[in-house]
Structure formats: structure tokens, C-alpha cells
Design a protein around this motif. Sequence first.
Motif, PDB file in Angstrom:
ATOM      1  N   ARG A  74      17.597  10.739 -33.541  1.00  0.00           N
ATOM      2  CA  ARG A  74      18.936  10.385 -33.985  1.00  0.00           C
ATOM      3  C   ARG A  74      19.720  11.671 -34.224  1.00  0.00           C
ATOM      4  NH1 ARG A  74      18.621   4.882 -36.871  1.00  0.00           N
ATOM      5  NH2 ARG A  74      16.523   4.267 -36.350  1.00  0.00           N
ATOM      6  N   THR A  75      20.949  11.681 -33.765  1.00  0.00           N
ATOM      7  CA  THR A  75      21.793  12.838 -34.015  1.00  0.00           C
ATOM      8  C   THR A  75      22.684  12.552 -35.203  1.00  0.00           C
ATOM      9  OG1 THR A  75      23.464  12.018 -32.478  1.00  0.00           O
ATOM     10  CG2 THR A  75      21.824  13.536 -31.595  1.00  0.00           C
ATOM     11  N   ALA A  76      22.996  13.593 -35.926  1.00  0.00           N
ATOM     12  CA  ALA A  76      23.856  13.449 -37.085  1.00  0.00           C
ATOM     13  C   ALA A  76      25.272  13.114 -36.626  1.00  0.00           C
ATOM     14  CB  ALA A  76      23.857  14.735 -37.905  1.00  0.00           C
TER      15      ALA A  76
ATOM     16  N   VAL B 234      26.748  20.290 -29.678  1.00  0.00           N
ATOM     17  CA  VAL B 234      25.767  21.088 -28.963  1.00  0.00           C
ATOM     18  C   VAL B 234      26.519  22.169 -28.193  1.00  0.00           C
ATOM     19  CG1 VAL B 234      25.733  19.537 -26.960  1.00  0.00           C
ATOM     20  CG2 VAL B 234      23.797  21.019 -27.398  1.00  0.00           C
ATOM     21  N   ASP B 235      25.987  23.399 -28.214  1.00  0.00           N
ATOM     22  CA  ASP B 235      26.584  24.521 -27.493  1.00  0.00           C
ATOM     23  C   ASP B 235      25.757  24.815 -26.248  1.00  0.00           C
ATOM     24  OD1 ASP B 235      28.432  24.711 -29.491  1.00  0.00           O
ATOM     25  OD2 ASP B 235      27.618  26.528 -30.390  1.00  0.00           O
ATOM     26  N   ILE B 236      26.438  24.981 -25.120  1.00  0.00           N
ATOM     27  CA  ILE B 236      25.784  25.332 -23.866  1.00  0.00           C
ATOM     28  C   ILE B 236      26.460  26.587 -23.333  1.00  0.00           C
ATOM     29  CG2 ILE B 236      25.235  24.614 -21.515  1.00  0.00           C
ATOM     30  CD1 ILE B 236      25.295  21.729 -22.481  1.00  0.00           C
TER      31      ILE B 236
ATOM     32  N   VAL C  18      32.248  15.051 -24.103  1.00  0.00           N
ATOM     33  CA  VAL C  18      33.536  15.354 -24.723  1.00  0.00           C
ATOM     34  C   VAL C  18      33.521  16.819 -25.159  1.00  0.00           C
ATOM     35  CG1 VAL C  18      35.085  14.814 -26.637  1.00  0.00           C
ATOM     36  CG2 VAL C  18      33.811  12.986 -25.502  1.00  0.00           C
ATOM     37  N   VAL C  19      34.494  17.587 -24.675  1.00  0.00           N
ATOM     38  CA  VAL C  19      34.581  19.011 -25.006  1.00  0.00           C
ATOM     39  C   VAL C  19      35.259  19.171 -26.360  1.00  0.00           C
ATOM     40  CG1 VAL C  19      35.470  21.247 -24.278  1.00  0.00           C
ATOM     41  CG2 VAL C  19      34.760  19.583 -22.559  1.00  0.00           C
TER      42      VAL C  19
ATOM     43  N   TYR D 126      30.148  20.778 -27.057  1.00  0.00           N
ATOM     44  CA  TYR D 126      30.326  19.372 -26.722  1.00  0.00           C
ATOM     45  C   TYR D 126      29.885  18.502 -27.892  1.00  0.00           C
ATOM     46  CZ  TYR D 126      30.242  21.219 -21.939  1.00  0.00           C
ATOM     47  OH  TYR D 126      30.482  21.934 -20.798  1.00  0.00           O
ATOM     48  N   VAL D 127      30.380  17.274 -27.926  1.00  0.00           N
ATOM     49  CA  VAL D 127      29.869  16.290 -28.875  1.00  0.00           C
ATOM     50  C   VAL D 127      28.474  15.911 -28.404  1.00  0.00           C
ATOM     51  CG1 VAL D 127      30.176  13.967 -29.783  1.00  0.00           C
ATOM     52  CG2 VAL D 127      32.161  15.414 -29.412  1.00  0.00           C
ATOM     53  N   ALA D 128      27.520  15.927 -29.319  1.00  0.00           N
ATOM     54  CA  ALA D 128      26.117  15.661 -28.950  1.00  0.00           C
ATOM     55  C   ALA D 128      25.897  14.207 -28.590  1.00  0.00           C
ATOM     56  CB  ALA D 128      25.187  16.042 -30.088  1.00  0.00           C
TER      57      ALA D 128
END
Length: 113
Positions: free
Chosen positions: A31-33, A38-40, A95-96, A111-113
Motif C-alpha cells: 500500500r502506498t501512502a 516517486v522520483d525517476i 501524473v507528473v 510522479y504520483v506513486a
Amino acid sequence: MLRRILALGAGALLAGALTAAPTQAATVTIRTALNSTVDIVYGPVSGAGYCMTHIDPQTIVALYRTTGYVCLRNSGTATPANPLSACAYHEPARVVVGAFRHPTEALICRYVA
């Protein structure tokens, strides 16, 4: 002889223990908060894909300099580019949230995780 029998017996017990099936499989749920990101990091060569497609087909690398995100051509000329559009190009389904400069002049997309 006794040592051989004990070694064979221990081997058989060990083999039986290793091949025994687990009684119940565990299910793992990730589960993500809420509002997590997330950074790429996209290096200069991978960033060139966006520049070749949208800016200039003669682009060799894309750098995020202190002056902004630019596409470098074979001739050495730099053309300004939009880093947010580059992030959207690399991950169209995400989503950026933002675009940042890495110390190595690479592009960091958030990005949104």
C-alpha cells in the motif's frame, strides 16, 4: 559403515524437510501512502528520445543545466525544452508532479506513486 548409514539417513531427512510444501501461502499487499510520490532519474541519453521526437531529430543529448532543460544538437547548439513535457513523454500513464535538475545534469521526474 555406521558413518555411511548415518550420513544417508541425515541426507534423507534433510531432503524431506526441503521438499515439504508450506501449509499456507502468505499474501503480501503493498500500500502506498496517500499523496506519495516517486522520483525517476532520466540521463542525458534517455532524455534525447523526447528531444528527437518533439524538438529536433538531430538531438544527441538532453541536459538539465542551471539555465534550464535543453536539447543539444550535433552542431552544439542548444534548444530550450520543457522538462515537464519530457517527464510526461517518458511516463505517459503517470501524473507528473514536478521536474528537477540532478547534480549530473540529468532530469529528475517526480510522479504520483
